[in-house]
Design a protein around this motif. Structure first.
Motif, PDB file in Angstrom:
ATOM      1  N   ILE A 194       0.727  -1.262  -0.180  1.00 27.60           N
ATOM      2  CA  ILE A 194      -0.018   0.092   0.163  1.00 27.60           C
ATOM      3  C   ILE A 194       0.950   1.302   0.133  1.00 27.60           C
ATOM      4  O   ILE A 194       0.199   2.390  -0.097  1.00 27.60           O
ATOM      5  CB  ILE A 194      -1.139   0.096   1.244  1.00 27.60           C
ATOM      6  CG1 ILE A 194      -0.220   0.115   2.481  1.00 27.60           C
ATOM      7  CG2 ILE A 194      -1.786  -1.026   1.240  1.00 27.60           C
ATOM      8  CD1 ILE A 194      -0.967   0.227   3.678  1.00 27.60           C
TER       9      ILE A 194
ATOM     10  N   PRO B 140       2.951   4.146  -1.532  1.00 33.92           N
ATOM     11  CA  PRO B 140       2.944   4.984  -2.675  1.00 33.92           C
ATOM     12  C   PRO B 140       4.420   4.720  -3.135  1.00 33.92           C
ATOM     13  O   PRO B 140       5.229   4.577  -2.497  1.00 33.92           O
ATOM     14  CB  PRO B 140       2.521   6.546  -2.515  1.00 33.92           C
ATOM     15  CG  PRO B 140       1.960   6.150  -1.144  1.00 33.92           C
ATOM     16  CD  PRO B 140       2.114   5.289  -0.384  1.00 33.92           C
TER      17      PRO B 140
ATOM     18  N   ASN C 180      -7.524  -1.832  -6.544  1.00 31.66           N
ATOM     19  CA  ASN C 180      -6.868  -0.318  -6.158  1.00 31.66           C
ATOM     20  C   ASN C 180      -7.739   0.381  -5.278  1.00 31.66           C
ATOM     21  O   ASN C 180      -7.276   1.090  -4.579  1.00 31.66           O
ATOM     22  CB  ASN C 180      -7.003   0.387  -7.648  1.00 31.66           C
ATOM     23  CG  ASN C 180      -5.943   0.092  -8.765  1.00 31.66           C
ATOM     24  OD1 ASN C 180      -5.009  -0.304  -8.450  1.00 31.66           O
ATOM     25  ND2 ASN C 180      -6.485  -0.043  -9.992  1.00 31.66           N
ATOM     26  N   GLN C 181      -8.954   0.034  -5.096  1.00 35.76           N
ATOM     27  CA  GLN C 181      -9.859   0.660  -4.160  1.00 35.76           C
ATOM     28  C   GLN C 181      -9.570   0.000  -3.017  1.00 35.76           C
ATOM     29  O   GLN C 181      -9.580   0.902  -2.035  1.00 35.76           O
ATOM     30  CB  GLN C 181     -11.287   0.329  -4.570  1.00 35.76           C
ATOM     31  CG  GLN C 181     -11.769   0.957  -5.762  1.00 35.76           C
ATOM     32  CD  GLN C 181     -13.325   0.597  -6.172  1.00 35.76           C
ATOM     33  OE1 GLN C 181     -13.936  -0.308  -5.363  1.00 35.76           O
ATOM     34  NE2 GLN C 181     -13.971   1.339  -6.863  1.00 35.76           N
TER      35      GLN C 181
ATOM     36  N   THR D 271      -6.633  -0.974  -1.906  1.00 41.18           N
ATOM     37  CA  THR D 271      -5.134  -0.190  -1.720  1.00 41.18           C
ATOM     38  C   THR D 271      -5.517   1.000  -1.282  1.00 41.18           C
ATOM     39  O   THR D 271      -4.830   1.621  -0.163  1.00 41.18           O
ATOM     40  CB  THR D 271      -4.257  -0.322  -3.015  1.00 41.18           C
ATOM     41  OG1 THR D 271      -4.077  -1.652  -3.396  1.00 41.18           O
ATOM     42  CG2 THR D 271      -3.124   0.347  -2.540  1.00 41.18           C
ATOM     43  N   TYR D 272      -6.387   1.907  -1.673  1.00 40.31           N
ATOM     44  CA  TYR D 272      -6.422   3.102  -1.339  1.00 40.31           C
ATOM     45  C   TYR D 272      -7.476   3.414   0.008  1.00 40.31           C
ATOM     46  O   TYR D 272      -7.063   4.094   0.934  1.00 40.31           O
ATOM     47  CB  TYR D 272      -7.601   4.013  -2.495  1.00 40.31           C
ATOM     48  CG  TYR D 272      -6.927   4.182  -3.635  1.00 40.31           C
ATOM     49  CD1 TYR D 272      -5.428   4.445  -3.947  1.00 40.31           C
ATOM     50  CD2 TYR D 272      -7.515   4.176  -4.777  1.00 40.31           C
ATOM     51  CE1 TYR D 272      -4.770   4.687  -5.047  1.00 40.31           C
ATOM     52  CE2 TYR D 272      -6.955   4.157  -6.180  1.00 40.31           C
ATOM     53  CZ  TYR D 272      -5.502   4.525  -6.185  1.00 40.31           C
ATOM     54  OH  TYR D 272      -4.948   4.674  -7.526  1.00 40.31           O
TER      55      TYR D 272
ATOM     56  N   ARG E  22      -4.659   2.659   2.783  1.00 34.96           N
ATOM     57  CA  ARG E  22      -3.774   3.634   3.050  1.00 34.96           C
ATOM     58  C   ARG E  22      -4.396   4.545   4.030  1.00 34.96           C
ATOM     59  O   ARG E  22      -3.551   5.143   4.758  1.00 34.96           O
ATOM     60  CB  ARG E  22      -3.436   4.533   1.593  1.00 34.96           C
ATOM     61  CG  ARG E  22      -2.568   3.778   0.611  1.00 34.96           C
ATOM     62  CD  ARG E  22      -2.249   4.435  -0.718  1.00 34.96           C
ATOM     63  NE  ARG E  22      -1.623   3.750  -1.219  1.00 34.96           N
ATOM     64  CZ  ARG E  22      -1.293   4.289  -2.692  1.00 34.96           C
ATOM     65  NH1 ARG E  22      -1.852   5.313  -3.230  1.00 34.96           N
ATOM     66  NH2 ARG E  22      -0.338   3.354  -3.449  1.00 34.96           N
TER      67      ARG E  22
END
Length: 580
Positions: free
Chosen positions: A329, A331, A422-423, A425-426, A429
């Motif tokens: 996760i 960046p 992706n969702q 992961t966001y 975070r």
């Protein structure tokens, strides 16, 4: 007068009496005791008292799992060959026959398919490693939640943290030895982690692998670390851990007859040793059952390691999942300085974050002692609710760990629940920062509510479920006082004392040194204790009891005084039927 000849000594007047030949074991024991003085020491320690509670078994699970690790690992070393020399596999597993592979991987296949009991021992070894680390983590949670890490046991907490770290490294070196595609992927990841460290990373990688990755010596080096270096250090730390346990005496839960200066329980011999021995066989039996029925690390499905390939969906063992989640996760931050690239996206989550987390874990006892100013010795355990901030802090750390661990399986979560990776992961975070804060406040408020409920039980007793109606038409529920044992347990805690900063200057107006640190410490102490509900004072308890006695006196003149005993199911009352 008659004489009982069975009790009269007889002798042969022609020969002198001679001593009976001593028993060889007794003679050896006497010889050793004359030179080492073991009898008095052994007698004292064998009668040492240990308290009895199920939560104390968590540490024993870790200990006996390590013993199973040693036993099964010794078996595996007899057949495992830690060499990266390339051979052609000609063993029993048809799908890999004729394939070129390292001698380490070939010997692992031989243990799995050709050595009698080899697969059972391999799987028992792997499962016991999982149990060893899991038991250490749960044991550490118990120690922290109950305050068992306080003076004089801070050093034992540090040793426990080191054991957890070394156990994790031991597990990583262990599952890297078979040299299959999955373990090779893990070693490749470790090489990348080292190279992310500025300046020294490439040198460390060259030193470990003996040149460019993968080299031809990493398996033999990991083997020495796995079977010799780390087990030796772990054994030494376990011995130190146990010696400190005996020296400081075992902690115990509060209760009647239990104080800070005694231990209530069973002696080491024979009661505790018998229970501990039986518990070892339970742990061994469960591990054997898991090793026989539950497949783990089927290396034959992955094939030999090839640097040009990566196993789809590859993941480390569960205890390495949280740094893997941090890596996933993070960046993609990188910095370029001249010809050098600094990979913050690898260095921060894998090198910095675990180091900071481990340091915080080590310092927790010392931080709490500094904030609270508590320098006393503690041998009675705290109920987690009676230390709301401490409990909330560790729950927040657990939440952070759990979210990182879940992030390590973001691909599995996406596939299983048909979600966007992706969702996920966001979301993770943000959750790793917000989740621990929410968990902290919820846990602290929960503990404070439980403290209030305990005070209500102390002052007003327990609810009988009997609803009474007064002469004026009002309704109320009758309460009965709790028993003495429960009352002792609820009151066996100290009242909290908030640290107060001293004056910022003396009588002459000269600023006192360290006042800023004292103000910070006082502020932290107020945050640590400020919301706690203190136990009732002796005067409050006396007033509550006097109030209860007054209620009983008011009903003494009634034909059927309603004191709450009539239908509570615990007391026999003439001409009254008890509820079922």
């Amino acid at each position: 007068m008659s004489i009982d000849t069975s009790k009269v000594a007889t002798s042969n007047t022609t020969t002198a009496a001679t001593a009976k030949k001593p028993n060889p074991i007794g003679a050896a024991a006497t010889w050793a005791d004359d030179r080492l003085g073991l009898a008095a020491l052994g007698k004292k320690q064998l009668r040492k008292v240990f308290p009895d509670h199920w939560s104390f078994m968590l540490g024993e699970i870790a200990l006996w799992s390590f013993v199973v690790l040693l036993l099964t690992g010794t078996f595996l070393t007899l057949w495992f060959r830690p060499s990266m020399v390339e051979v052609t596999y000609m063993g029993s597993y048809d799908q890999l026959r004729g394939i070129h592979m390292s001698e380490a991987y070939a010997s692992t296949l031989d243990i799995s398919f050709d050595v009698r009991g080899g697969l059972l021992m391999r799987q028992m070894h792997h499962w016991s490693a999982m149990l060893f680390i899991a038991a250490m983590m749960v044991h550490m949670m118990r120690v922290f939640f109950t305050g068992a890490f306080r003076k004089p046991r801070e050093l034992n907490w540090v040793i426990g943290c080191l054991l957890l770290l070394l156990g994790t490294l031991e597990g990583f070196t262990g599952y890297s030895l078979p040299d299959d595609l999955l373990s090779g992927t893990g070693i490749r990841a470790a090489d990348g982690f080292m190279k992310s460290m500025p300046v020294v990373g490439t040198y460390m990688s060259f030193f470990l692998f003996g040149g460019e990755f993968p080299g031809d010596a990493i398996i033999s080096r990991l083997y020495v670390v796995h079977v010799l270096l780390l087990p030796g250090i772990i054994l030494a730390l376990i011995a130190a851990h146990m010696l400190l346990l005996v020296y400081h005496k075992h902690t115990q839960w509060p209760g009647p007859g239990r104080t800070e200066k005694n231990v209530v329980g069973y002696p080491l011999m024979p009661v505790y040793m018998a229970k501990a021995g039986g518990f070892f066989f339970i742990v061994f039996g469960i591990t054997a059952l898991m090793g026989g029925l539950l497949s783990i690390n089927p290396v034959w499905k992955y094939g030999p390691y090839d640097p040009s390939k990566v196993t789809a969906g590859s993941q480390p063992d569960w205890y390495m999942g949280w740094p893997d989640g941090a890596l996933r996760i993070m960046p993609g931050w990188e910095s370029t300085i001249g010809p050098y690239t600094l990979s913050w996206n690898v260095f921060l989550p894998i090198i910095v974050l675990p180091g900071v987390a481990f340091t915080v874990l080590l310092l927790l006892p010392f931080l709490e002692s500094w904030i609270t100013g508590d320098k006393r010795e503690h041998h009675l355990l705290d109920r987690p609710r009676n230390a709301p901030t401490r409990t909330a802090v560790f729950v927040a750390l657990m939440t952070f760990y759990g979210l990182m661990w879940a992030a390590g399986g973001n691909d599995i979560l996406a596939i299983t629940f048909d979600l966007s990776i992706n969702q996920i992961t966001y979301f993770m975070r943000a959750a790793v920062f917000v989740g621990p804060v929410i968990a902290f406040f919820i846990t602290r408020r929960w503990c404070i509510s439980l403290q209030r409920a305990d005070n209500e039980r102390l002052l007003h007793g327990y609810e009988t479920g009997i609803i009474m109606r007064s002469a004026e038409g009002g309704y109320s529920e009758r309460h009965l006082p709790i028993n003495e044992t429960s009352a002792y347990t609820l009151t066996a805690r100290d009242r909290d004392h908030v640290y107060e900063a001293g004056s910022e200057s003396d009588d002459n107006g000269v600023a006192a040194p360290g006042t800023r640190i004292q103000r910070i410490r006082a502020r932290l102490s107020r945050g640590w204790y400020g919301h706690n509900v203190q136990k009732p004072t002796a005067e409050e308890l006396q007033d509550a009891h006097a109030h209860a006695e007054h209620e009983h006196e008011l009903q003494a003149g009634l034909d059927h005084p309603a004191d709450g005993h009539q239908f509570d199911g615990h007391h026999t009352v003439d001409e009254e039927s008890l509820r079922h």
